[in-house]
Design an enzyme around this catalytic site. Structure first.
Site, PDB file in Angstrom:
ATOM      1  N   LYS A 136      44.935  32.835  51.675  1.00 42.16           N
ATOM      2  CA  LYS A 136      43.777  31.953  51.489  1.00 42.16           C
ATOM      3  C   LYS A 136      44.187  30.681  50.733  1.00 42.16           C
ATOM      4  O   LYS A 136      43.863  29.568  51.145  1.00 42.16           O
ATOM      5  CB  LYS A 136      42.680  32.696  50.721  1.00 42.16           C
ATOM      6  N   ASP A 154      37.035  32.452  52.538  1.00 42.50           N
ATOM      7  CA  ASP A 154      36.693  33.108  51.272  1.00 42.50           C
ATOM      8  C   ASP A 154      35.384  33.860  51.477  1.00 42.50           C
ATOM      9  O   ASP A 154      34.876  33.944  52.597  1.00 42.50           O
ATOM     10  CB  ASP A 154      36.593  32.071  50.137  1.00 42.50           C
TER      11      ASP A 154
END
Ligand code: SF4
Length: 229
Positions: A136, A154
């Site tokens: 991420k 996310d």
């Protein structure tokens, strides 16, 4: 009984919506915010890297409160190494998990100096080798610092992608893979920021603000809220 606003997340993913609908959703998001930006305050790829590492399980606001003082004394890997773990901890101690984050950042600075001449690398593989940097974070750096059309998923993006039906998936990797497939190229560079801001301020976890949502007519969510809810 109150509605379960997260219901689709616990069921089998819905099929993705029609491509025309996805295009219309992103056109609306772009119309409302033509140049979306991260809310983290940074002035270089290194500062962004530090801020994104610090923002894991913490708010951007808490990170932005700590970083001006930190970057004043250490906005390069060599300066941060000189500051040391204890010195770094003093600047970030109001941010969750600060001890682990300080340890990872010091180790990352060492690696940046040893392997990358003190610069933030531009490939996913090299970024993911840095301590504290997962998929991420690498996606955020590639997208926000270097303009790559990556989409970091996310918790906000995961929720919006599932509720709207843009890219349903059971885990973040499934959602990311699907988003990369269905988001038209022209929207990809900014898709991450549009979706994250939408999830943070409108399509909120506990109760989405559907009456004020500009994409409500196109959203597939079965439990849209109403004015009186
Ligand atoms: S209509 Fe509601 S559920 Fe759908 S995207 Fe908007 S806020 Fe989220």
């Amino acid at each position: 009984m109150s509605a379960d606003y997260n219901e689709p997340l616990s069921r089998s993913p819905l099929p993705a919506v029609h491509p025309d609908k996805i295009r219309s959703i992103f056109a609306l998001l772009r119309g409302a915010n033509p140049a979306p930006r991260t809310e983290l305050v940074y002035a270089s790829p290194f500062e962004l890297l530090v801020s994104v590492v610090l923002s894991a399980q913490a708010t951007d606001k808490s990170v932005n409160l700590a970083t001006p003082g930190l970057f004043k004394v250490a906005n390069r890997p060599d300066a941060m190494l000189k500051l040391g773990r204890r010195g770094l901890e003093r600047h970030i101690r109001r941010i969750g998990l600060y001890r682990t984050k300080a340890k990872n950042l010091i180790a990352a600075c060492r690696l940046l100096l040893e392997k990358h001449g003190g610069e933030v690398p531009r490939t996913r593989e090299e970024l993911e080798r840095l301590p504290g940097v997962g998929r991420k974070t690498a996606n955020v750096i590639l997208n926000t610092a270097f303009g790559e059309p990556t989409i970091a998923v996310d918790t906000h993006i995961f929720r919006v992608a599932n509720r709207t039906g843009i890219a349903p998936g059971k885990n973040v990797l499934a959602v990311e893979t699907r988003l990369l497939k269905v988001v038209p190229d022209e929207f990809k560079p900014d898709a991450h920021h549009w979706l994250i801001l939408h999830g943070r301020y409108v399509c909120k976890a506990r109760k989405p603000d559907c009456p004020k949502c500009l994409i409500r007519e196109l959203c597939e969510f079965r439990h849209k809220t109403k004015e009186q809810d």
